[in-house]
Design a protein around this motif. Sequence first.
Motif, mmCIF file in Angstrom:
data_model
loop_
_atom_site.group_PDB
_atom_site.id
_atom_site.type_symbol
_atom_site.label_atom_id
_atom_site.label_comp_id
_atom_site.label_asym_id
_atom_site.label_seq_id
_atom_site.Cartn_x
_atom_site.Cartn_y
_atom_site.Cartn_z
ATOM 1 N N ASN A 202 0.847 -1.198 0.000
ATOM 2 C CA ASN A 202 0.000 0.000 0.000
ATOM 3 C C ASN A 202 0.876 1.239 0.000
ATOM 4 O O ASN A 202 2.008 1.220 0.484
ATOM 5 C CB ASN A 202 -0.898 0.040 1.249
ATOM 6 C CG ASN A 202 -1.756 -1.189 1.401
ATOM 7 O OD1 ASN A 202 -2.735 -1.378 0.685
ATOM 8 N ND2 ASN A 202 -1.388 -2.057 2.332
ATOM 9 N N LEU A 203 0.320 2.337 -0.503
ATOM 10 C CA LEU A 203 0.982 3.631 -0.415
ATOM 11 C C LEU A 203 0.294 4.453 0.666
ATOM 12 O O LEU A 203 -0.943 4.485 0.741
ATOM 13 C CB LEU A 203 0.915 4.387 -1.737
ATOM 14 C CG LEU A 203 1.594 5.761 -1.724
ATOM 15 C CD1 LEU A 203 3.109 5.609 -1.650
ATOM 16 C CD2 LEU A 203 1.198 6.585 -2.938
ATOM 17 N N ARG A 204 1.082 5.108 1.498
ATOM 18 C CA ARG A 204 0.552 5.989 2.527
ATOM 19 C C ARG A 204 1.059 7.401 2.247
ATOM 20 O O ARG A 204 2.264 7.616 2.109
ATOM 21 C CB ARG A 204 1.019 5.553 3.913
ATOM 22 C CG ARG A 204 0.759 4.086 4.235
ATOM 23 C CD ARG A 204 1.241 3.746 5.624
ATOM 24 N NE ARG A 204 1.113 2.320 5.922
ATOM 25 C CZ ARG A 204 1.287 1.804 7.130
ATOM 26 N NH1 ARG A 204 1.627 2.589 8.144
ATOM 27 N NH2 ARG A 204 1.162 0.504 7.334
ATOM 28 N N THR A 205 0.148 8.349 2.143
ATOM 29 C CA THR A 205 0.550 9.743 1.963
ATOM 30 C C THR A 205 0.557 10.441 3.319
ATOM 31 O O THR A 205 -0.399 10.339 4.085
ATOM 32 C CB THR A 205 -0.393 10.495 1.009
ATOM 33 O OG1 THR A 205 -1.734 10.412 1.504
ATOM 34 C CG2 THR A 205 -0.327 9.914 -0.389
ATOM 35 N N ILE A 206 1.652 11.108 3.624
ATOM 36 C CA ILE A 206 1.805 11.813 4.892
ATOM 37 C C ILE A 206 2.140 13.274 4.625
ATOM 38 O O ILE A 206 3.049 13.568 3.836
ATOM 39 C CB ILE A 206 2.896 11.162 5.766
ATOM 40 C CG1 ILE A 206 2.480 9.735 6.150
ATOM 41 C CG2 ILE A 206 3.167 11.988 7.010
ATOM 42 C CD1 ILE A 206 3.484 9.021 7.036
ATOM 43 N N THR A 207 1.412 14.160 5.267
ATOM 44 C CA THR A 207 1.668 15.589 5.126
ATOM 45 C C THR A 207 2.967 15.957 5.836
ATOM 46 O O THR A 207 3.203 15.525 6.964
ATOM 47 C CB THR A 207 0.511 16.404 5.731
ATOM 48 O OG1 THR A 207 -0.705 16.064 5.052
ATOM 49 C CG2 THR A 207 0.765 17.903 5.591
ATOM 50 N N ASN A 208 3.798 16.736 5.181
ATOM 51 C CA ASN A 208 5.012 17.214 5.827
ATOM 52 C C ASN A 208 4.649 18.262 6.869
ATOM 53 O O ASN A 208 4.008 19.273 6.562
ATOM 54 C CB ASN A 208 5.973 17.807 4.795
ATOM 55 C CG ASN A 208 6.749 16.731 4.069
ATOM 56 O OD1 ASN A 208 7.522 16.000 4.677
ATOM 57 N ND2 ASN A 208 6.536 16.619 2.771
ATOM 58 N N MET A 209 5.049 18.000 8.107
ATOM 59 C CA MET A 209 4.769 18.930 9.187
ATOM 60 C C MET A 209 5.747 20.116 9.145
ATOM 61 O O MET A 209 6.923 19.933 8.813
ATOM 62 C CB MET A 209 4.887 18.234 10.541
ATOM 63 C CG MET A 209 3.882 17.136 10.756
ATOM 64 S SD MET A 209 2.197 17.758 10.825
ATOM 65 C CE MET A 209 1.352 16.483 9.890
ATOM 66 N N PRO A 210 5.284 21.303 9.497
ATOM 67 C CA PRO A 210 6.180 22.467 9.544
ATOM 68 C C PRO A 210 7.095 22.387 10.754
ATOM 69 O O PRO A 210 6.984 23.156 11.716
ATOM 70 C CB PRO A 210 5.207 23.648 9.609
ATOM 71 C CG PRO A 210 3.973 23.091 10.249
ATOM 72 C CD PRO A 210 3.882 21.658 9.788
ATOM 73 N N LEU A 211 8.001 21.414 10.702
ATOM 74 C CA LEU A 211 8.938 21.136 11.793
ATOM 75 C C LEU A 211 10.299 20.791 11.201
ATOM 76 O O LEU A 211 10.411 20.426 10.034
ATOM 77 C CB LEU A 211 8.460 19.941 12.643
ATOM 78 C CG LEU A 211 7.066 19.977 13.257
ATOM 79 C CD1 LEU A 211 6.732 18.609 13.845
ATOM 80 C CD2 LEU A 211 6.983 21.051 14.313
ATOM 81 N N GLY A 212 11.339 20.857 12.021
ATOM 82 C CA GLY A 212 12.665 20.369 11.653
ATOM 83 C C GLY A 212 13.189 20.943 10.351
ATOM 84 O O GLY A 212 13.030 22.128 10.046
ATOM 85 N N ARG A 213 13.819 20.071 9.547
ATOM 86 C CA ARG A 213 14.472 20.528 8.319
ATOM 87 C C ARG A 213 13.478 21.051 7.289
ATOM 88 O O ARG A 213 13.800 21.940 6.507
ATOM 89 C CB ARG A 213 15.295 19.377 7.716
ATOM 90 C CG ARG A 213 16.472 18.951 8.579
ATOM 91 C CD ARG A 213 17.371 17.962 7.850
ATOM 92 N NE ARG A 213 18.381 17.429 8.772
ATOM 93 C CZ ARG A 213 18.548 16.145 9.031
ATOM 94 N NH1 ARG A 213 17.792 15.248 8.438
ATOM 95 N NH2 ARG A 213 19.480 15.749 9.883
ATOM 96 N N TYR A 214 12.271 20.486 7.279
ATOM 97 C CA TYR A 214 11.269 20.961 6.316
ATOM 98 C C TYR A 214 10.876 22.399 6.610
ATOM 99 O O TYR A 214 10.775 23.223 5.701
ATOM 100 C CB TYR A 214 10.043 20.043 6.338
ATOM 101 C CG TYR A 214 8.956 20.477 5.377
ATOM 102 C CD1 TYR A 214 9.209 20.625 4.023
ATOM 103 C CD2 TYR A 214 7.665 20.746 5.837
ATOM 104 C CE1 TYR A 214 8.210 21.020 3.139
ATOM 105 C CE2 TYR A 214 6.670 21.136 4.973
ATOM 106 C CZ TYR A 214 6.942 21.277 3.613
ATOM 107 O OH TYR A 214 5.943 21.670 2.756
ATOM 108 N N LEU A 215 10.666 22.723 7.885
ATOM 109 C CA LEU A 215 10.336 24.101 8.251
ATOM 110 C C LEU A 215 11.493 25.035 7.916
ATOM 111 O O LEU A 215 11.279 26.148 7.415
ATOM 112 C CB LEU A 215 10.005 24.191 9.742
ATOM 113 C CG LEU A 215 9.689 25.602 10.272
ATOM 114 C CD1 LEU A 215 8.530 26.229 9.518
ATOM 115 C CD2 LEU A 215 9.399 25.550 11.770
ATOM 116 N N GLU A 216 12.713 24.577 8.157
ATOM 117 C CA GLU A 216 13.881 25.399 7.837
ATOM 118 C C GLU A 216 13.930 25.708 6.342
ATOM 119 O O GLU A 216 14.259 26.832 5.934
ATOM 120 C CB GLU A 216 15.166 24.687 8.270
ATOM 121 C CG GLU A 216 15.323 24.573 9.780
ATOM 122 C CD GLU A 216 16.491 23.689 10.170
ATOM 123 O OE1 GLU A 216 17.178 23.166 9.253
ATOM 124 O OE2 GLU A 216 16.726 23.508 11.383
#
Length: 313
Positions: A202-216
């Motif tokens: 199965n594929l699971r889609t997960i929203t990137n949280m505005p935290l850590g390296r993604y927020l940076e």
Amino acid sequence: MNAFEQLAGGELQASGLDVLQVNVGLKCNLACTHCHLEAGPHRTEVMDEATLDKVARAALEVRPALVDVTGGSPELNPGLPGFLRTLRGAGLAVQVRTNLAILTEPGFEHYYELYAGLGIGLVASLPCYLAENVDPMRGAGVHSRVIEAMRRLNALGYAQPGGPALDLVFNHPLGPYLPPDEKALEGDYRKALSLHGVAFSNLRTITNMPLGRYLEELESKGQDKDYWSLLREKFNPDTLGGLMCRSQVNVGWDGALYDCDFNQALGLRINHGAPDHIDAFDRDALAGRVVVTGPHCLGCTAGAGSSCKGALA
């Protein structure tokens, strides 16, 4: 009352304890650009044997529907094999969140047989099916190494009829956007990966949280305010009933207890009177606790919603 509670209509109440999620360490062989925990080769935090034993005892007491093992790269914890054998020997369902690339490194090949022999479900992050998107985020050659690992796992029965599950996770940080439709994207993944001769469950889609390296990254591009606005605008009340924090407890590498992996990234321990460390584990208190929330929780309730199991609505 924070921004999430304002939209959700107040505090969030837990509804049980079905999943025990265990972060066995922040050390990782990769340093992905979107990692909210900022895991990587430079991290030294690894759950020790004493804490692993305490978590195992808690799991045997609670007997959750699933023990969900994560990291970092869980395989870099030398106590992982014994931990898995204890849990599976007691008949507990277990899955490991792996980057798969670790299985292609010298000294880690034994995990193929270990996972297959114990019937461990695997959840593998593959933020895109294209190498030109994966490698810049995760490292040169990682896409091909993941394909190699998938091929070997398929040969051991993974993602085959009657075999253990091999799920993939999409969380490609293209910018301040939400994931596309999960089922439609799963079809795209199957078509693309079939060209490599590999299969997944199965594929699971997960929203990137505005935290850590993604927020940076968002902040460096001046996109963080747009993303916060998008999460508020796309709030979906239909996701509230299925939020993962309502039925799971997350154990950090040092035994601290959190409502979810994202709260762990922020250092927001379980609160409101419930125990916040494995040493004081209390099933009833944790199953009925008030969840610690914050503005970042809007990421799990935007659009189709997001959880460790994928979309919610």
